[in-house]
Scaffold this motif. Structure first.
Motif, PDB file in Angstrom:
ATOM      1  N   ASP A  56      25.753  59.783  19.780  1.00 17.71           N
ATOM      2  CA  ASP A  56      24.896  59.380  20.901  1.00 17.71           C
ATOM      3  C   ASP A  56      23.505  58.944  20.451  1.00 17.71           C
ATOM      4  O   ASP A  56      22.635  58.678  21.295  1.00 17.71           O
ATOM      5  CB  ASP A  56      24.745  60.551  21.891  1.00 17.71           C
ATOM      6  N   GLY A  57      23.281  58.914  19.148  1.00 16.07           N
ATOM      7  CA  GLY A  57      22.005  58.398  18.638  1.00 16.07           C
ATOM      8  C   GLY A  57      21.048  59.431  18.078  1.00 16.07           C
ATOM      9  O   GLY A  57      19.934  59.085  17.656  1.00 16.07           O
ATOM     10  N   ALA A  58      21.444  60.710  18.052  1.00 16.94           N
ATOM     11  CA  ALA A  58      20.564  61.746  17.484  1.00 16.94           C
ATOM     12  C   ALA A  58      20.449  61.557  15.975  1.00 16.94           C
ATOM     13  O   ALA A  58      21.358  61.017  15.328  1.00 16.94           O
ATOM     14  CB  ALA A  58      21.117  63.132  17.799  1.00 16.94           C
ATOM     15  N   LYS A  59      19.334  61.983  15.399  1.00 18.00           N
ATOM     16  CA  LYS A  59      19.099  61.905  13.953  1.00 18.00           C
ATOM     17  C   LYS A  59      19.414  63.267  13.326  1.00 18.00           C
ATOM     18  O   LYS A  59      19.368  64.301  13.994  1.00 18.00           O
ATOM     19  CB  LYS A  59      17.647  61.532  13.668  1.00 18.00           C
ATOM     20  N   LEU A  60      19.683  63.256  12.002  1.00 13.37           N
ATOM     21  CA  LEU A  60      19.982  64.515  11.312  1.00 13.37           C
ATOM     22  C   LEU A  60      18.816  65.495  11.412  1.00 13.37           C
ATOM     23  O   LEU A  60      19.018  66.702  11.541  1.00 13.37           O
ATOM     24  CB  LEU A  60      20.323  64.243   9.840  1.00 13.37           C
ATOM     25  N   ASP A  61      17.579  64.962  11.355  1.00 12.28           N
ATOM     26  CA  ASP A  61      16.405  65.839  11.452  1.00 12.28           C
ATOM     27  C   ASP A  61      16.368  66.580  12.792  1.00 12.28           C
ATOM     28  O   ASP A  61      15.898  67.718  12.866  1.00 12.28           O
ATOM     29  CB  ASP A  61      15.116  65.033  11.266  1.00 12.28           C
ATOM     30  N   ASP A  62      16.877  65.924  13.858  1.00 14.17           N
ATOM     31  CA  ASP A  62      16.907  66.579  15.176  1.00 14.17           C
ATOM     32  C   ASP A  62      17.878  67.761  15.183  1.00 14.17           C
ATOM     33  O   ASP A  62      17.663  68.761  15.874  1.00 14.17           O
ATOM     34  CB  ASP A  62      17.337  65.579  16.259  1.00 14.17           C
ATOM     35  N   LEU A  63      18.967  67.609  14.402  1.00 13.15           N
ATOM     36  CA  LEU A  63      19.999  68.647  14.381  1.00 13.15           C
ATOM     37  C   LEU A  63      19.680  69.771  13.401  1.00 13.15           C
ATOM     38  O   LEU A  63      20.309  70.834  13.462  1.00 13.15           O
ATOM     39  CB  LEU A  63      21.351  68.033  13.977  1.00 13.15           C
ATOM     40  N   LEU A  64      18.728  69.527  12.494  1.00 12.46           N
ATOM     41  CA  LEU A  64      18.522  70.436  11.356  1.00 12.46           C
ATOM     42  C   LEU A  64      18.385  71.908  11.752  1.00 12.46           C
ATOM     43  O   LEU A  64      19.125  72.757  11.237  1.00 12.46           O
ATOM     44  CB  LEU A  64      17.324  69.978  10.518  1.00 12.46           C
ATOM     45  N   PRO A  65      17.455  72.290  12.649  1.00 15.57           N
ATOM     46  CA  PRO A  65      17.278  73.720  12.924  1.00 15.57           C
ATOM     47  C   PRO A  65      18.563  74.403  13.411  1.00 15.57           C
ATOM     48  O   PRO A  65      18.936  75.474  12.919  1.00 15.57           O
ATOM     49  CB  PRO A  65      16.186  73.735  14.010  1.00 15.57           C
ATOM     50  N   GLU A  66      19.247  73.752  14.355  1.00 19.58           N
ATOM     51  CA  GLU A  66      20.447  74.359  14.912  1.00 19.58           C
ATOM     52  C   GLU A  66      21.593  74.368  13.897  1.00 19.58           C
ATOM     53  O   GLU A  66      22.363  75.337  13.815  1.00 19.58           O
ATOM     54  CB  GLU A  66      20.857  73.601  16.180  1.00 19.58           C
ATOM     55  N   ALA A  67      21.708  73.280  13.107  1.00 21.07           N
ATOM     56  CA  ALA A  67      22.773  73.194  12.094  1.00 21.07           C
ATOM     57  C   ALA A  67      22.565  74.254  11.018  1.00 21.07           C
ATOM     58  O   ALA A  67      23.521  74.907  10.571  1.00 21.07           O
ATOM     59  CB  ALA A  67      22.800  71.792  11.477  1.00 21.07           C
ATOM     60  N   PHE A  68      21.315  74.437  10.555  1.00 16.60           N
ATOM     61  CA  PHE A  68      21.030  75.453   9.533  1.00 16.60           C
ATOM     62  C   PHE A  68      21.335  76.851  10.073  1.00 16.60           C
ATOM     63  O   PHE A  68      21.869  77.701   9.358  1.00 16.60           O
ATOM     64  CB  PHE A  68      19.570  75.364   9.080  1.00 16.60           C
ATOM     65  N   ALA A  69      20.982  77.107  11.340  1.00 15.74           N
ATOM     66  CA  ALA A  69      21.273  78.416  11.950  1.00 15.74           C
ATOM     67  C   ALA A  69      22.783  78.645  12.011  1.00 15.74           C
ATOM     68  O   ALA A  69      23.275  79.763  11.788  1.00 15.74           O
ATOM     69  CB  ALA A  69      20.670  78.480  13.344  1.00 15.74           C
TER      70      ALA A  69
END
Length: 911
Positions: A56-69
């Motif tokens: 949907d257009g999100a960037k990896l940096d946007d996902l970083l906190p939740e993905a790392f958690a």
């Protein structure tokens, strides 16, 4: 002084950068309660949600906190390990394409899971590079549990896999493997004849473990794929016998540069011996006819004088096996290039295997710079930070330890000679081992480790030797190096990848002691007993002062010393380190302070006496800095030379890809035929000349030999209006008609296969010959410095001319092959099998084995003239729509921007 004050007040730039990442770490922590509350299925489903957000257009940096958690929680459930906050900082640094410098024992393997998972979400594949096959397989299996739990796939690239197995491993979301395997797969892929047989996907991201070892130490040595040439065993043996009869006064050696040359008297002596052996043509060794003999003579000199058995190589099962100078490992299957390995085989009297010819090569610098995102981690990178930025544009970030370091680094001790030093070391080891303290001893060669072993035997100290002879057991030996009173001698600790845990390593002890015991109460009881034993031993070791790391001499690189030191004091454990030096050490002898210092030392130190001072340690560090700077220059030179070849390599590999992917290559073959006609007619009928000045007989012979066309040139010349362009046009028509008749005899798809096969085989043959020529050029181009010329500039000019000549030869050979080849209508042309490759990784400047470019896509297909390598040609995407604006912007040999498929010079660029 003011700088130090400011640093203490505000912190270093590194401290400020790490502190700035605290905001992201806090944000990751804020997701922990929600993620912890998820079920296993909900946690695994996070991957699907993340990928949907990316779509949907999100960037990896946007996902970083939740993905790392998410990864942190998955690791806690699957491995029982929760990432520390400093490990989260390391993960952010890796995601940003930087180098995370983390101390030994800080959990770099676990840190990599954070950035690897996040960057694997787009599905383009993440490559995790390790320094040996054991670590690749171990880490893929170990960390693969986390990835599999979260719904990602993992693959492992190790030697002896089939192409299908490699293709499946590269198709996974995350692929583990060694730097050599990835590099050689890239080279092999670009020698395949069909796109479907290639194994790698387009590159996305690489995370390099032990990044200093891979991108610095091994970067001095290109990866080379070669094939065998003619057998010259008798020549090697004859030259070996000649060199073995020389005296030390017949040659001069330079250990710094690893070079050796004959003196004037030595040259005369060699000439007489070679004459007697029937190997000399004429009476002068340096006549052109004796070039090959001189080359083999030089290699035999280096093999006999400069290369030492059990230091540079060992002889095992009748074979010469190279020892890696950085890790002390056997490099099985690797061979020195340029006849050096054969010279060592002759020296040792073992079977001599044939020399190899280069078929493809690439440096690690140019291989890893192809990744759009490159990151790395190691325990020691700060000393090479400038080089990492200069070559790879990667910043080094020092990550603070989870627990403060308690290790004590003592001053170096100096002795007069090796015997005194080793006697003192043996007594020191016995003393600490008797106290219950484990001792890890670092040596620089097999020879030194075995010599020290003899001293320890005399002292009655039990010990284990870890060197290239026993590297199969290295992980098990290293894992138990922290047990009470354990003494372990290791040739080098670089990239061992196994934690030394005080008291012992549970996993390895269970594997060693209970391998045959079946699951059940008895095994559980045995594991509980081992755990209790480890706990008791750990308490005793901690009381004795932790691991004692003892260096038997300084390495030429401070990083290797720091790697050894870093083995002690993991996760806040106590530890001790000290280096022992003597005037016989290679570093002091070759690179150390001047002879006045050496004389003073010898005259003022008694037998068995030791001295230590900060001044001496400083002098050693200065010597190491000099060697590091010199090694950097060598690596930089390798890059400069390979950059020249890299531009050409990209053009050739892009060309191969275009040929394999094209539905038809008829236009390429037609262009080659036209260019060949232009060249032949242009040579025989110069522009602005009269027909009576033309070489008509030569033209007819050349056209017949190359195009199988018997052109009636004499009749054409009788016409009033004939000129070279008209001759070209008529010859082209005859050649096209002749090839058209051949094509008509075959099915269209068969004819396309014929053309592709001929194109690829000719391209590969000439590229291989071109590489051999460039190798020879690089060996001699430094001599141009005597003529006040810069060797690298001379190399660039010559290489460019050679590349143009190669393109001309390819065009002519393809045209000739198609003109003269006979085809049967029922025959489907078979592409040749790839030869049995020999993979090597050697240094072109010393012969030692270790194993912003032009966009080739914009250079079009193989052209008459390659554009200057320093000026990228426009691809037509950034020019105006008016053809009047294209002149001077679009290359004359590039495809015309109008989309006709013709070259610009034959379309809107026609004059």
């Amino acid at each position: 002084m003011l700088g130090g004050f400011a640093k203490s007040l505000f912190g270093s730039s590194n401290d400020r950068y790490v502190k700035s990442l605290g905001t992201i770490v806090n944000k990751i922590g804020s997701f922990e309660p929600a993620v912890s509350a998820m079920s296993d299925e909900e946690l695994a489903d996070q991957t699907v949600k993340f990928r949907a957000r990316l779509a949907d257009g999100a960037k990896l940096d946007d996902l970083l906190p939740e993905a790392f958690a998410t990864v942190r929680e998955a690791a806690k459930r699957v491995l029982g390990q929760r990432h520390y906050d400093v490990q989260l900082v390391g993960g952010i640094v890796l995601h940003r394409g930087e180098i995370a410098e983390m101390r030994t024992g800080e959990g770099k393997t676990l840190v990599a899971t954070l950035a690897t998972y996040l960057n694997a979400l787009p599905g383009d594949g993440v490559h995790v590079i390790t320094v040996n096959d054991y670590l690749a397989a171990r880490d893929a299996e170990w960390m693969g549990q986390v990835y599999n739990f979260l719904g990602l796939t993992t693959g492992t690239i190790v030697p002896n896999l089939t192409d299908q197995q490699r293709r499946e491993a590269y198709a996974a979301d995350i692929t583990y493997g060694t730097n050599n395997e990835f590099g050689f797969d890239y080279l092999r892929d670009n020698m395949k004849y069909e796109r479907s047989s290639m194994v790698q996907r387009p590159f996305a991201m690489a995370i390099v473990d032990e990044v200093d070892s891979v991108l610095i130490d091994e970067a001095r040595t290109p990866l080379i794929i070669s094939g065998p040439t003619d057998d010259k065993s008798d020549l090697y043996r004859s030259v070996d016998l000649v060199v073995k009869r020389l005296d030390p006064g017949d040659y001069e050696k330079d250990e710094k540069q690893k070079t050796i040359i004959l003196t004037e008297d030595g040259t005369e002596k060699v000439e007489r011996m070679l004459e007697d052996a029937g190997l000399l043509q004429g009476d002068n060794l340096y006549d052109f006819e004796n070039t090959q003999v001189v080359h083999h003579l030089n290699q035999a000199l280096r093999a006999i004088v400069m290369f030492k058995r059990d230091t540079d190589y060992i002889v095992k099962d009748g074979k010469v096996i190279i020892i890696d100078e950085f890790t002390g490992r056997m490099m099985d299957g690797r061979r020195w290039s340029d006849g050096l390995h054969q010279a060592v085989e002759a020296k040792e009297g073992v079977e001599i295997e044939p020399e190899n010819q280069t078929m493809a090569s690439i440096t690690f610098q140019n291989y890893f710079r192809m990744y759009p995102k490159l990151a790395g981690m190691t325990g020691t990178a700060a000393t090479e930070a400038a080089e990492f930025y200069d070559i790879y544009k990667m910043n080094v970030v020092t990550i603070p330890t989870n627990v403060d370091i308690k290790r004590v680094d003592e001053e170096d001790e100096f002795y007069k000679d090796t015997a005194d030093k080793f006697a003192a070391i043996a007594k020191k080891i016995k003393h600490h081992a008797d106290l219950g303290q484990p001792v890890l001893v670092g040596t620089v060669s097999i020879e030194k480790s075995e010599l020290l072993s003899e001293f320890l035997v005399k002292e009655g100290v039990e010990h284990k030797v870890l060197n290239a002879r026993f590297h199969e057991m290295e992980a098990h030996i290293v894992a138990q190096a922290g047990r009470k009173s354990a003494v372990t001698i290791a040739t080098n600790m670089a990239g061992r990848g196994t934690d030394i845990q005080l008291g012992g390593n549970l996993e390895f002890m269970v594997e060693d002691e209970l391998a045959d015991m079946p699951e059940g109460p008895e095994r559980d009881a045995a594991i509980a007993r081992i755990k209790a034993q480890i706990a008791a031993e750990k308490a005793a070791v901690l009381a004795a002062g932790g691991l004692f790391v003892l260096g038997t001499e300084r390495h030429e690189s401070r990083r290797i010393d720091n790697q050894l030191r870093g083995r002690a004091g993991r996760q806040g454990d106590p530890g001790l380190s000290r280096f022992y030096l003597s005037l016989d050490d290679d570093l002091l002898r070759i690179f150390g302070p001047d002879t006045l210092f050496a004389k003073m030392m010898r005259n003022n130190i008694g037998d068995g006496e030791a001295i230590g001072s900060k001044w001496l340690s400083k002098a050693i560090e200065t010597a190491q800095r000099k060697v590091e700077a010199r090694n950097y220059d060598v690596r930089k030179q390798v890059v400069e030379y390979d950059d020249v070849m890299n531009d050409q390599r990209k053009v050739v590999y892009e060309q191969r890809s275009d040929i394999m992917d094209a539905e038809t290559v008829g236009d390429v073959v037609h262009d080659m035929r036209s260019e060949t006609v232009n060249a032949i007619v242009g040579a025989a009928c110069p522009p602005n000349s009269y027909p009576e000045q033309w070489d008509i007989e030569g033209l007819k012979d050349k056209l017949l030999a190359t195009l199988a066309v018997d052109a009636p040139i004499e009749e054409w010349v009788k016409e009033d209006a004939v000129d070279p362009e008209l001759v070209e046009e008529r010859v082209r028509e005859l050649a096209d008609a002749q090839v058209g008749e051949k094509a008509a005899q075959l099915e269209p798809d068969v004819w396309i296969s014929v053309e592709k096969s001929i194109l690829l085989q000719n391209l590969d043959h000439h590229w291989k010959e071109h590489l051999a020529t460039l190798d020879a050029l690089r060996q001699v181009v430094h001599l141009r410095a005597y003529a006040q010329k810069t060797p690298i500039n001379e190399y660039k000019q010559e290489a460019f001319s050679l590349f143009e000549r190669m393109l001309d030869n390819i065009r002519e050979d393809v045209t000739r092959t198609i003109a003269y080849a006979e085809f049967r209508a029922t025959e489907q042309p078979a592409l040749p099998d790839l030869p049995d490759f020999i993979t090597t990784h050697f240094d072109p400047f010393t012969g030692l084995d270790d194993s912003n470019d032009v966009d080739a896509g914009s250079l079009g297909l193989i052209q008459t003239r390659l554009p200057p390598l320093s000026i990228p040609q426009p691809d037509g995407s950034n020019i105006g729509e008016d053809p009047a604006d294209w002149a001077g912007v679009v290359s004359r040999n590039a495809p015309c921007p109008c989309g006709s498929g013709n070259k610009y010079k034959h379309c809107h660029g026609a004059v």
